[in-house]
Design an enzyme around this catalytic site. Structure first.
Site, PDB file in Angstrom:
ATOM      1  N   LYS A  22       0.827  -1.209   0.000  1.00 35.13           N
ATOM      2  CA  LYS A  22       0.000   0.000   0.000  1.00 35.13           C
ATOM      3  C   LYS A  22       0.864   1.263   0.000  1.00 35.13           C
ATOM      4  O   LYS A  22       0.621   2.199  -0.767  1.00 35.13           O
ATOM      5  CB  LYS A  22      -0.913  -0.036   1.217  1.00 35.13           C
ATOM      6  CG  LYS A  22      -1.932   1.081   1.353  1.00 35.13           C
ATOM      7  CD  LYS A  22      -2.962   0.662   2.410  1.00 35.13           C
ATOM      8  CE  LYS A  22      -3.919   1.777   2.764  1.00 35.13           C
ATOM      9  NZ  LYS A  22      -3.397   2.594   3.885  1.00 35.13           N
ATOM     10  N   SER A  23       1.871   1.293   0.856  1.00 37.51           N
ATOM     11  CA  SER A  23       2.725   2.480   0.950  1.00 37.51           C
ATOM     12  C   SER A  23       3.450   2.753  -0.362  1.00 37.51           C
ATOM     13  O   SER A  23       3.546   3.899  -0.816  1.00 37.51           O
ATOM     14  CB  SER A  23       3.755   2.295   2.072  1.00 37.51           C
ATOM     15  OG  SER A  23       3.131   2.192   3.323  1.00 37.51           O
ATOM     16  N   ARG A  27       3.127   5.952  -3.306  1.00 37.50           N
ATOM     17  CA  ARG A  27       4.305   6.724  -3.714  1.00 37.50           C
ATOM     18  C   ARG A  27       4.612   6.573  -5.194  1.00 37.50           C
ATOM     19  O   ARG A  27       5.116   7.504  -5.837  1.00 37.50           O
ATOM     20  CB  ARG A  27       5.494   6.315  -2.841  1.00 37.50           C
ATOM     21  CG  ARG A  27       5.360   6.845  -1.399  1.00 37.50           C
ATOM     22  CD  ARG A  27       6.198   6.041  -0.407  1.00 37.50           C
ATOM     23  NE  ARG A  27       6.171   6.640   0.937  1.00 37.50           N
ATOM     24  CZ  ARG A  27       5.175   6.484   1.803  1.00 37.50           C
ATOM     25  NH1 ARG A  27       4.098   5.764   1.475  1.00 37.50           N
ATOM     26  NH2 ARG A  27       5.236   7.052   3.007  1.00 37.50           N
ATOM     27  N   ARG A 124      -8.792  13.091  11.801  1.00 39.22           N
ATOM     28  CA  ARG A 124      -7.401  12.696  12.035  1.00 39.22           C
ATOM     29  C   ARG A 124      -6.480  13.921  12.075  1.00 39.22           C
ATOM     30  O   ARG A 124      -6.693  14.888  11.344  1.00 39.22           O
ATOM     31  CB  ARG A 124      -6.952  11.682  10.972  1.00 39.22           C
ATOM     32  CG  ARG A 124      -7.729  10.385  11.087  1.00 39.22           C
ATOM     33  CD  ARG A 124      -7.326   9.361  10.054  1.00 39.22           C
ATOM     34  NE  ARG A 124      -5.981   8.866  10.278  1.00 39.22           N
ATOM     35  CZ  ARG A 124      -5.401   7.938   9.526  1.00 39.22           C
ATOM     36  NH1 ARG A 124      -6.054   7.440   8.482  1.00 39.22           N
ATOM     37  NH2 ARG A 124      -4.175   7.526   9.791  1.00 39.22           N
ATOM     38  N   SER A 169       7.288   8.953  12.092  1.00 44.79           N
ATOM     39  CA  SER A 169       6.134   8.792  11.210  1.00 44.79           C
ATOM     40  C   SER A 169       6.564   8.943   9.763  1.00 44.79           C
ATOM     41  O   SER A 169       7.060  10.001   9.363  1.00 44.79           O
ATOM     42  CB  SER A 169       5.058   9.833  11.540  1.00 44.79           C
ATOM     43  OG  SER A 169       4.098   9.919  10.498  1.00 44.79           O
ATOM     44  N   GLN A 171       4.623   9.195   7.268  1.00 41.30           N
ATOM     45  CA  GLN A 171       3.768  10.170   6.599  1.00 41.30           C
ATOM     46  C   GLN A 171       4.262  11.590   6.844  1.00 41.30           C
ATOM     47  O   GLN A 171       4.321  12.401   5.916  1.00 41.30           O
ATOM     48  CB  GLN A 171       2.318  10.010   7.064  1.00 41.30           C
ATOM     49  CG  GLN A 171       1.676   8.719   6.592  1.00 41.30           C
ATOM     50  CD  GLN A 171       0.227   8.604   7.024  1.00 41.30           C
ATOM     51  OE1 GLN A 171      -0.347   9.529   7.598  1.00 41.30           O
ATOM     52  NE2 GLN A 171      -0.379   7.470   6.742  1.00 41.30           N
ATOM     53  N   ASP A 325       1.353  -0.677  12.010  1.00 43.83           N
ATOM     54  CA  ASP A 325       0.076  -1.102  11.432  1.00 43.83           C
ATOM     55  C   ASP A 325      -0.288  -2.536  11.794  1.00 43.83           C
ATOM     56  O   ASP A 325      -1.452  -2.934  11.679  1.00 43.83           O
ATOM     57  CB  ASP A 325       0.108  -0.963   9.908  1.00 43.83           C
ATOM     58  CG  ASP A 325       0.046   0.491   9.460  1.00 43.83           C
ATOM     59  OD1 ASP A 325      -0.456   1.334  10.230  1.00 43.83           O
ATOM     60  OD2 ASP A 325       0.505   0.787   8.342  1.00 43.83           O
ATOM     61  N   LYS A 352      -5.276   6.481  14.529  1.00 43.00           N
ATOM     62  CA  LYS A 352      -5.410   5.798  13.244  1.00 43.00           C
ATOM     63  C   LYS A 352      -6.883   5.889  12.816  1.00 43.00           C
ATOM     64  O   LYS A 352      -7.629   6.746  13.272  1.00 43.00           O
ATOM     65  CB  LYS A 352      -4.927   4.348  13.368  1.00 43.00           C
ATOM     66  CG  LYS A 352      -3.429   4.225  13.634  1.00 43.00           C
ATOM     67  CD  LYS A 352      -2.617   4.655  12.428  1.00 43.00           C
ATOM     68  CE  LYS A 352      -1.137   4.399  12.600  1.00 43.00           C
ATOM     69  NZ  LYS A 352      -0.364   4.751  11.396  1.00 43.00           N
ATOM     70  N   ARG A 356      -7.114   2.414  18.012  1.00 45.31           N
ATOM     71  CA  ARG A 356      -6.905   0.966  17.929  1.00 45.31           C
ATOM     72  C   ARG A 356      -6.548   0.338  19.270  1.00 45.31           C
ATOM     73  O   ARG A 356      -6.717  -0.875  19.446  1.00 45.31           O
ATOM     74  CB  ARG A 356      -5.837   0.653  16.879  1.00 45.31           C
ATOM     75  CG  ARG A 356      -6.350   0.874  15.460  1.00 45.31           C
ATOM     76  CD  ARG A 356      -5.296   0.641  14.399  1.00 45.31           C
ATOM     77  NE  ARG A 356      -5.878   0.821  13.065  1.00 45.31           N
ATOM     78  CZ  ARG A 356      -5.167   0.963  11.954  1.00 45.31           C
ATOM     79  NH1 ARG A 356      -3.845   0.943  11.997  1.00 45.31           N
ATOM     80  NH2 ARG A 356      -5.777   1.125  10.793  1.00 45.31           N
TER      81      ARG A 356
END
Length: 441
Positions: A22-23, A27, A124, A169, A171, A325, A352, A356
């Protein structure tokens, strides 16, 4: 959509290939759009989050072609200065990666943009990127004044900074590095520990000047120089399987007696393989086979065998960014280990798609596992190989990782155990074929 998962009395066996990372998929689209030339991608994750990234860049004037099954993508890049203003609001859906990373890019454009997303995204925290980007000269405002999306971005020239991030992080780091492509001089991010480094690897492969070093105190320093152009790769970019998706099958094999599973072609980037280290510390039988390099990423087949006698462990510190994750499903496996498992330094889990920590503790309690919240994690009291689960209904809070975690844990119950997942179709965010793939084993 609700879904009921029953306990099974037979082992999981077979081989499986999970969808693309996914990451890396996010990108590949973003950096392909900013490169000069055409980027061809195979193994793209066709989950809702990555499709949100494609939608945003199409609305910024980039021609992007998808194959019929949406796993092959062709991005016709227009270079670092080739984006056009969107006639409307850019919708990031449920994707925090899209929202945060694209903010770094849009901050340096010569036009204004507005970003929004679904109900979850609008709760978020975005201050974590607004602050460092603002220090670079960016003009980003939270439309509702709550430091969340919708965001209004007034594009401006940027300058390089050195930013000490309070959290590790990827992100936050990536948003700053992407802005740093445009900024004058050098842009540096210092992290408490090195977070996943897909951005650095891909930026380097496309021609950016990126450097990483470990500081004497254990922190990571990542720098990028102003860049005049990125060049699309000549070879097809093949995205490996997502270790965050493989995690559920690794975990299922550790929970269900007699299981023997191989997951093929999984990315084992050392900034992402923390789940393997955590499970090995609990006594799991996991091996890497056919290790190789695919493009700029480490790849292997992961072979997992059920291991009787898993024991609790302490999971925290610099390991956390490498498995953030996967912590929900690690907590589920801890239920089948003997003794207590302590998860620490994981306050990031609270912001998240759901909180969680709270959601996992509540759900574990409903199926009969003793668990408690701490300020920055949780404590799980494992039952060992005598694991016994109650039937229960679990509120996933529309969080894909919670849904997949309890689907996996339910398998370890007896044949009469029924775990019903509310909003079970939230898995479409990252793994649309998850239930079918689980069924294959």
């Amino acid at each position: 959509m609700n879904k009921t998962v029953n306990g099974i009395a037979r082992p999981l066996r077979g081989e499986l290939t999970v969808p693309g990372d996914k990451s890396i998929s996010h990108r590949a689209v973003m950096l392909g759009a900013l490169s000069e030339g055409t980027t061809h991608v195979k193994g793209f994750l066709n989950g809702a989050d990555c499709l949100s990234t494609i939608g945003c860049f199409r609305n910024l004037g980039i021609d992007i072609e998808l194959s019929e099954d949406e796993t092959e993508v062709t991005i016709h890049g227009k270079g670092l200065q080739g984006l056009n203003a969107c006639n409307g609001t850019l919708d990031c859906g449920n994707s925090g990666t899209t929202t945060r990373l694209i903010s770094g890019i849009l901050s340096a454009q010569n036009f204004d943009s507005e970003l929004t997303g679904d109900e979850s995204i609008q709760k978020r925290p975005m201050k974590r990127i607004m602050k460092p980007l603002g220090e670079m000269g960016a003009d980003i405002t939270s439309v509702r004044g709550n430091d969340c999306a919708p965001l209004h971005i007034h594009g401006k020239p940027l300058h390089g900074i050195t930013y000490e991030s309070p959290v590790a992080s990827a992100q936050v780091k990536s948003a700053i590095l992407l802005a740093g492509l445009y900024a004058d001089g050098t842009t540096t991010v210092i992290e408490p520990a090195l977070s996943r480094d897909h951005s650095e690897r891909m930026l380097t492969a496309l021609g950016a000047n990126v450097s990483t070093r470990k500081l004497p105190d254990g922190r990571a320093e990542i720098s990028i120089e102003h860049c005049d152009k990125l060049v699309a790769p000549k070879e097809v970019l093949e995205i490996p399987g997502d270790i965050s998706s493989a995690a559920y099958f690794i975990s299922a094999a550790l929970l269900v007696p007699g299981s023997d599973v191989i997951i093929r072609n999984v990315g084992i980037n050392p900034t992402r393989d923390g789940i393997i280290e955590a499970y090995l510390s609990m006594g799991a039988d996991i091996t890497f086979e056919n290790k190789r390099l695919s493009g700029s990423e480490d790849v292997a087949d992961i072979h997992v065998r059920y291991t009787e006698g898993l024991h609790g462990a302490e999971i925290g510190g610099s390991l956390i960014p490498r498995l953030i994750d996967e912590l929900p499903v690690i907590a589920a496996v801890a239920a089948g280990a003997s003794g207590k498992t302590y998860i620490r330094d994981a306050a990031e889990l609270k912001v998240k798609e759901s909180n969680r920590i709270a959601v996992m503790v509540d759900g574990l309690g409903k199926v009969g596992i003793k668990a408690s919240e701490t300020e920055d994690g949780m404590i799980i009291e494992g039952q060992g190989s005598a694991l016994s689960l109650n039937s229960a209904e679990i509120d996933t809070h529309k969080d894909h990782r919670i849904a997949m975690t309890f689907a996996v844990l339910a398998l370890a119950g007896s044949g009469s155990t029924e775990v019903t997942l509310r909003d079970a179709d939230c898995i479409n965010i990252s793994y649309p074929t998850f239930y079918e793939d689980l069924g294959k084993l």
